[in-house]
Design a protein around this motif. Structure first.
Motif, PDB file in Angstrom:
ATOM      1  N   ASN A 155       0.842  -1.200   0.000  1.00 36.46           N
ATOM      2  CA  ASN A 155       0.000   0.000   0.000  1.00 36.46           C
ATOM      3  C   ASN A 155       0.883   1.258   0.000  1.00 36.46           C
ATOM      4  OD1 ASN A 155      -1.649   2.225   0.918  1.00 36.46           O
ATOM      5  ND2 ASN A 155      -3.188   0.687   1.507  1.00 36.46           N
ATOM      6  N   LYS A 156       0.848   2.015  -1.110  1.00 35.81           N
ATOM      7  CA  LYS A 156       1.769   3.153  -1.274  1.00 35.81           C
ATOM      8  C   LYS A 156       1.443   4.313  -0.343  1.00 35.81           C
ATOM      9  CE  LYS A 156       3.156   2.108  -5.976  1.00 35.81           C
ATOM     10  NZ  LYS A 156       3.187   2.529  -7.389  1.00 35.81           N
ATOM     11  N   GLU A 157       0.179   4.399   0.119  1.00 34.67           N
ATOM     12  CA  GLU A 157      -0.177   5.479   1.043  1.00 34.67           C
ATOM     13  C   GLU A 157       0.179   5.122   2.496  1.00 34.67           C
ATOM     14  OE1 GLU A 157      -2.416   4.570  -1.263  1.00 34.67           O
ATOM     15  OE2 GLU A 157      -2.747   6.379  -2.462  1.00 34.67           O
ATOM     16  N   LEU A 158      -0.158   3.902   2.888  1.00 35.72           N
ATOM     17  CA  LEU A 158       0.010   3.522   4.294  1.00 35.72           C
ATOM     18  C   LEU A 158       1.452   3.140   4.642  1.00 35.72           C
ATOM     19  CD1 LEU A 158      -3.182   1.356   4.996  1.00 35.72           C
ATOM     20  CD2 LEU A 158      -2.770   3.729   5.607  1.00 35.72           C
ATOM     21  N   PHE A 159       2.113   2.389   3.750  1.00 39.61           N
ATOM     22  CA  PHE A 159       3.418   1.827   4.094  1.00 39.61           C
ATOM     23  C   PHE A 159       4.464   2.898   4.446  1.00 39.61           C
ATOM     24  CE2 PHE A 159       7.441  -0.483   2.965  1.00 39.61           C
ATOM     25  CZ  PHE A 159       7.418  -1.330   4.067  1.00 39.61           C
ATOM     26  N   PRO A 160       4.596   3.979   3.660  1.00 39.05           N
ATOM     27  CA  PRO A 160       5.589   5.001   4.021  1.00 39.05           C
ATOM     28  C   PRO A 160       5.318   5.633   5.393  1.00 39.05           C
ATOM     29  CG  PRO A 160       4.815   5.336   1.781  1.00 39.05           C
ATOM     30  CD  PRO A 160       3.932   4.307   2.389  1.00 39.05           C
ATOM     31  N   VAL A 161       4.019   5.817   5.716  1.00 42.55           N
ATOM     32  CA  VAL A 161       3.670   6.421   7.005  1.00 42.55           C
ATOM     33  C   VAL A 161       4.057   5.490   8.151  1.00 42.55           C
ATOM     34  CG1 VAL A 161       1.785   7.363   8.388  1.00 42.55           C
ATOM     35  CG2 VAL A 161       1.726   7.573   5.901  1.00 42.55           C
ATOM     36  N   VAL A 162       3.727   4.199   7.982  1.00 40.56           N
ATOM     37  CA  VAL A 162       4.027   3.218   9.038  1.00 40.56           C
ATOM     38  C   VAL A 162       5.538   3.114   9.254  1.00 40.56           C
ATOM     39  CG1 VAL A 162       3.884   0.778   9.669  1.00 40.56           C
ATOM     40  CG2 VAL A 162       1.906   1.930   8.680  1.00 40.56           C
ATOM     41  N   THR A 163       6.311   3.101   8.174  1.00 40.99           N
ATOM     42  CA  THR A 163       7.773   2.994   8.332  1.00 40.99           C
ATOM     43  C   THR A 163       8.332   4.194   9.089  1.00 40.99           C
ATOM     44  OG1 THR A 163       8.119   3.944   6.137  1.00 40.99           O
ATOM     45  CG2 THR A 163       8.172   1.551   6.296  1.00 40.99           C
ATOM     46  N   ILE A 164       7.815   5.374   8.813  1.00 37.69           N
ATOM     47  CA  ILE A 164       8.309   6.573   9.522  1.00 37.69           C
ATOM     48  C   ILE A 164       7.940   6.508  11.000  1.00 37.69           C
ATOM     49  CG2 ILE A 164       7.961   9.068   9.763  1.00 37.69           C
ATOM     50  CD1 ILE A 164       7.871   9.138   6.676  1.00 37.69           C
ATOM     51  N   ILE A 165       6.742   6.007  11.304  1.00 38.82           N
ATOM     52  CA  ILE A 165       6.331   5.899  12.713  1.00 38.82           C
ATOM     53  C   ILE A 165       7.202   4.869  13.441  1.00 38.82           C
ATOM     54  CG2 ILE A 165       4.448   5.093  14.200  1.00 38.82           C
ATOM     55  CD1 ILE A 165       2.573   6.603  12.211  1.00 38.82           C
ATOM     56  N   ILE A 166       7.542   3.780  12.753  1.00 42.38           N
ATOM     57  CA  ILE A 166       8.442   2.772  13.350  1.00 42.38           C
ATOM     58  C   ILE A 166       9.790   3.420  13.654  1.00 42.38           C
ATOM     59  CG2 ILE A 166       9.721   0.633  12.914  1.00 42.38           C
ATOM     60  CD1 ILE A 166       7.319  -0.221  11.103  1.00 42.38           C
ATOM     61  N   MET A 167      10.316   4.135  12.668  1.00 44.78           N
ATOM     62  CA  MET A 167      11.618   4.810  12.849  1.00 44.78           C
ATOM     63  C   MET A 167      11.555   5.770  14.037  1.00 44.78           C
ATOM     64  SD  MET A 167      12.691   5.969   9.056  1.00 44.78           S
ATOM     65  CE  MET A 167      11.732   5.355   7.717  1.00 44.78           C
ATOM     66  N   GLU A 168      10.506   6.571  14.044  1.00 48.37           N
ATOM     67  CA  GLU A 168      10.362   7.592  15.103  1.00 48.37           C
ATOM     68  C   GLU A 168      10.268   6.931  16.471  1.00 48.37           C
ATOM     69  OE1 GLU A 168       8.541   9.920  18.032  1.00 48.37           O
ATOM     70  OE2 GLU A 168       7.313   8.447  16.970  1.00 48.37           O
ATOM     71  N   ALA A 169       9.509   5.823  16.554  1.00 46.04           N
ATOM     72  CA  ALA A 169       9.318   5.146  17.839  1.00 46.04           C
ATOM     73  C   ALA A 169      10.651   4.648  18.383  1.00 46.04           C
ATOM     74  CB  ALA A 169       8.343   3.975  17.679  1.00 46.04           C
ATOM     75  N   PHE A 170      11.460   4.043  17.518  1.00 45.79           N
ATOM     76  CA  PHE A 170      12.717   3.474  18.012  1.00 45.79           C
ATOM     77  C   PHE A 170      13.757   4.563  18.282  1.00 45.79           C
ATOM     78  CE2 PHE A 170      16.733   1.164  17.976  1.00 45.79           C
ATOM     79  CZ  PHE A 170      16.424   0.154  18.885  1.00 45.79           C
ATOM     80  N   ILE A 171      13.835   5.559  17.404  1.00 48.50           N
ATOM     81  CA  ILE A 171      14.815   6.638  17.632  1.00 48.50           C
ATOM     82  C   ILE A 171      14.493   7.378  18.927  1.00 48.50           C
ATOM     83  CG2 ILE A 171      15.567   8.914  16.795  1.00 48.50           C
ATOM     84  CD1 ILE A 171      15.689   7.771  14.015  1.00 48.50           C
ATOM     85  N   ASN A 172      13.212   7.557  19.198  1.00 43.40           N
ATOM     86  CA  ASN A 172      12.789   8.206  20.434  1.00 43.40           C
ATOM     87  C   ASN A 172      13.271   7.412  21.652  1.00 43.40           C
ATOM     88  OD1 ASN A 172      11.486  10.321  21.758  1.00 43.40           O
ATOM     89  ND2 ASN A 172       9.555   9.187  21.912  1.00 43.40           N
ATOM     90  N   LYS A 173      13.095   6.077  21.587  1.00 38.79           N
ATOM     91  CA  LYS A 173      13.597   5.218  22.669  1.00 38.79           C
ATOM     92  C   LYS A 173      15.112   5.316  22.775  1.00 38.79           C
ATOM     93  CE  LYS A 173      10.067   1.566  22.499  1.00 38.79           C
ATOM     94  NZ  LYS A 173       9.658   1.559  23.906  1.00 38.79           N
TER      95      LYS A 173
END
Length: 834
Positions: free
Chosen positions: A641-659
């Motif tokens: 899914n070209k709309e959802l997948f980029p958003v989810v990947t950024i949220i994953i990145m943000e979640a781990f970098i924040n930790k």
């Protein structure tokens, strides 16, 4: 009344006088120094390394003075695993694991080395002059100069062996030899044939019918004659069960009567250093006598040729003439079982091409001479002449797997016995300098037990306080995550997945503590830019700056007014009303070409209330991922899914970098399963590249798990960054790739030793146990194969079988949501069926 029994007390025959300064002194003035020997682990030594160990022993033996005895004594005792179930902080699964291995039998190995300085006269004594046969023993005086020189030589011996890097000698203190009121000493343990600290002395029978110590019946096999020896000896041999036509598994030459002999036994190895020059002169004289008598007997002629060969070898290569002897003392409480043990010892000796000789004549004197410190009592007729190098080939060169001393780690199993082991593949290798990062690369084809092993690893990491973020593509961690969620009453175990009924939903604007650092603000800005712009669109500095300013202004607003619910909806409204008005009221106007707010609001309209993706960024669960320790992002259904997948990947990145940035001193772990699917996003590829290089500085580790080699090679990011920055490589059964393993070997930079270990995975598994093997390689320095064996409770938690997962969930609902009780009952019923 006269005593007619032929019995004597140990005190009257005891040959040892005292233990002083860590040395055993015998009544015949022999001095013995005792060491504990640490050998390398089984299946981890190459042919070249066995050669190096052999060479180190040979160099060390040569520094000892004449009339010294080297006695290496290997103890192999059957023990049962004692589970650690009494710790209060143990989880349900950890306790299940320990109970599963309760009373699991295994062979424990302990090795000792005794260096004895005796005299020329004592070296020539035969069994009829053993201290067992003498009425009394008159103590002799120790020669001070001889003792000092011997102890200097012992110090050199210890240094040479320890400098080899493979074998470690640790000198035993006096208390370890004699014992203390609390624990038994080495000599006491030998007389009880037990290494238990609580051992007690029992009566002994050293008779013509056999040996007995307490209830233990003993049989003794010797290699004490040239005729018993194999045609050739070597430092090592090929172990066929774990070797393939493309790889070699090596064991020491004496391994068949070491760890491969699965009964209680002691393997004694002796080398006697006589005066080599005198020995050779004696052989010269013997050869001349045989020559003169050769016309009367063909046997004399043949023996003369053998003696000549021995002398030629000695003079041509400068070899030292020594005597050697090897024996196996095995025992059992059951006289019937002893017959089987006798056959087993004989067959294992035959595997070495030695002639098995069950010794009954000198059994008592050989057992007596093997006592620590009593090597000077050895009967000389039981030894044969050889050289140092071939004699050392009969030394065992390996021990069983050892647990890591580190407090952190995971529970694996010994691949031979199935004994649980504590293994640290993260911290200890870093401290020792074996690795420079904690990152891991996991490779295993479908069906090799990859997901099962990863469940086992992350569960134990989580229990030890690690924050785990998982990117999954196949619901492999659903069972474990659900268990954690129910166990923590919804406080942890967050599972993000996309279904039509329950679409994936986040709230990147929510934090528990209302702290938004620079990284957090930047990640929100990056997310908004990704939603607004396509991959081909260029983002100008003005657009990036304005959006960053808008995010900062919105954050200030929600901090000041707590009645505003942080979400994308309220951010969109803030941009549409307040920020647009603020833009219009500015003195310096921002043109639409530089920052088109209307275009942005139109594009982002689908993520706002009533839009097509209004669920995505407006989660009402108010979950702050910073405080959650187990988070799974299941991306299988949205990876296309070209709309959802980029958003989810950024949220994953943000979640781990924040930790990573905010959790100081807390272990963090990012795991990407089937990485090639996640890496199809350019953002995620660059993020992983950055993560692998940076995460080690923040007490974290990145793990990539994949099953297709071609996928690794196809991605330059994985090939260059991930593999090169993963000091820990974990491989499962690679036999499917046997014919193309050379490319995997080159790609991962594996040595021939590591290749041999990997190709031996699952080749000789015990059919009575259910487990899969896994290989750990640390920095190209340390590597070994372990078994992943778990309890039925753990299996039901980790399983990826749909029917088994449904069974667990149905049982859980029946029991009012108690998942641990459900798993326990299902596991118990399965055990009862079996």
């Amino acid at each position: 009344m006269r005593n007619t029994l032929k019995a004597a007390t140990i005190e009257s025959k005891f040959p040892l006088l005292s233990v002083e300064h860590g040395c055993i002194i015998s009544k015949d003035a022999d001095i013995t120094v005792a060491f504990r020997v640490d050998l390398p682990e089984l299946f981890t030594v190459t042919s070249a390394e066995y050669e190096a160990i052999h060479s180190a022993w040979a160099k060390a033996v040569k520094v000892l003075p004449d009339y010294s005895v080297i006695q290496k004594q290997d103890w192999f005792t059957k023990e049962n695993y004692k589970p650690e179930t009494d710790r209060e902080d143990m989880s349900f699964l950890s306790r299940s694991f320990e109970r599963h291995f309760n009373e699991r039998p295994y062979l424990n190995h302990t090795c000792f080395l005794y260096l004895t300085k005796t005299t020329k006269e004592r070296m020539r004594m035969q069994s009829n002059f053993s201290s067992l046969c003498r009425g009394n023993i008159i103590p002799k005086e120790v020669n001070k100069d001889t003792a000092v020189k011997f102890l200097e030589a012992v110090g050199q011996f210890e240094r040479i062996v320890n400098d080899s890097g493979f074998v470690r000698l640790t000198r035993l203190a006096s208390d370890e030899i004699t014992g203390t009121p609390e624990s038994a000493g080495l000599i006491e343990k030998y007389f009880a044939l037990s290494l238990d600290d609580t051992t007690c002395l029992e009566d002994m029978e050293l008779g013509a019918d056999g040996l007995r110590v307490g209830d233990k019946h003993i049989c003794l096999h010797t290699v004490s004659d040239v005729e018993d020896l194999p045609g050739t000896v070597g430092t090592d041999m090929r172990y066929e069960r774990l070797s393939t036509d493309r790889s070699d598994c090596r064991l020491s030459f004496a391994a068949p009567i070491g760890l491969l002999l699965s009964c209680d036994h002691v393997y004694n190895q002796y080398i006697f250093l006589d005066d080599s020059a005198e020995n050779l002169r004696k052989f010269e004289k013997s050869a001349r006598n045989m020559q003169s008598l050769s016309r009367y007997s063909r046997g004399n002629q043949i023996n003369k040729e053998w003696v000549d060969k021995y002398l030629n070898e000695a003079h041509s290569f400068g070899l030292t003439s020594v005597r050697a002897h090897f024996n196996v003392i095995a025992w059992s409480d059951d006289a019937e079982e002893l017959k089987h043990i006798r056959n087993d010892v004989g067959s294992q000796l035959a595997l070495m091409e030695c002639k098995p000789r069950h010794n009954t004549t000198d059994a008592a004197t050989l057992y007596w001479a093997a006592m620590p410190g009593n090597a000077g009592d050895f009967p000389s007729e039981e030894s044969f002449y050889t050289f140092i190098e071939p004699a050392l080939c009969f030394f065992t060169g390996e021990t069983n797997y050892k647990s890591s001393p580190s407090p952190f780690g995971i529970k694996m199993c010994d691949r031979v016995s199935g004994k649980p082991l504590h293994v640290d593949i993260s911290d200890l290798p870093m401290k020792k300098g074996i690795t420079t990062n904690r990152n891991k690369f996991v490779l295993g084809p479908s069906g090799s037990g990859k997901s099962f092993f990863m469940n086992h690893l992350v569960r134990q990491y989580w229990e030890q306080g690690t924050h785990v973020v998982l990117v999954d593509t196949g619901n492999s961690y659903q069972g474990l995550c659900e268990m954690i969620r129910r166990k923590t009453k919804g406080e942890d175990g967050i599972y993000f997945t996309y279904t039509e009924e329950s679409p994936i939903s986040f709230n990147p604007f929510y934090t528990d503590d209302c702290v938004f650092d620079v990284e957090k603000k930047d990640s929100i800005k990056t997310l908004l830019l990704t939603l607004w712009k396509s991959e081909d669109d260029r983002v100008s500095k003005t657009e990036s700056g304005e959006l960053g300013s808008a995010v900062s202004a919105y954050i200030e607003r929600i901090r000041a007014d707590r009645s505003i619910v942080p979400s994308f909806n309220t951010f969109y409204e803030f941009m549409r009303d307040d920020y647009r008005r603020e833009l219009e009221e500015r003195e310096i106007k921002v043109s639409k070409e530089d920052f088109n707010i209307d275009n942005m609001l139109t594009t982002l309209r689908q993520y706002y209330r009533g839009g097509r993706f209004d669920f995505l960024l407006n989660s009402d669960k108010n979950i702050d991922l910073l405080s959650k320790r187990f988070i799974v992002f299941e991306i299988d259904s949205i990876k296309e899914n070209k709309e959802l997948f980029p958003v989810v990947t950024i949220i994953i990145m943000e979640a781990f970098i924040n930790k990573m940035r905010r959790l100081k001193g807390v272990r963090k772990q990012l795991i990407v399963e089937e990485a090639w699917k996640a890496l199809s996003s350019a953002n995620m590829a660059e993020y992983l590249k950055y993560m692998y290089k940076t995460v080690r500085k923040y007490f974290g580790e990145a793990v990539v798990v994949t099953q297709e080699v071609d996928d690794i090679i196809a991605s330059p990011v994985v090939k260059e960054s991930i593999i090169n920055n993963s000091d820990c490589k974990i491989l499962l059964d690679q036999r499917k790739y046997m014919n193309k393993f050379d490319s995997i070997q080159a790609l991962l930079g594996l040595t021939e030793k590591e290749k041999g270990q990997i190709l031996s995975i699952n080749m000789a598994n015990n059919p009575s146990r259910k487990y899969k093997e896994v290989w750990f390689g640390l920095g190209g320095v340390q590597s070994a194969v372990y078994a992943t064996e778990v309890s039925a409770e753990e299996y039901m938690t980790y399983t990826t079988e749909e029917t088994e997962k449904l069974e667990v969930m149905q049982k859980t609902e029946e029991l009012g949501g108690n998942i641990e009780l459900a798993i326990k009952q299902i596991a118990e019923s399965k055990r009862n069926k079996n």
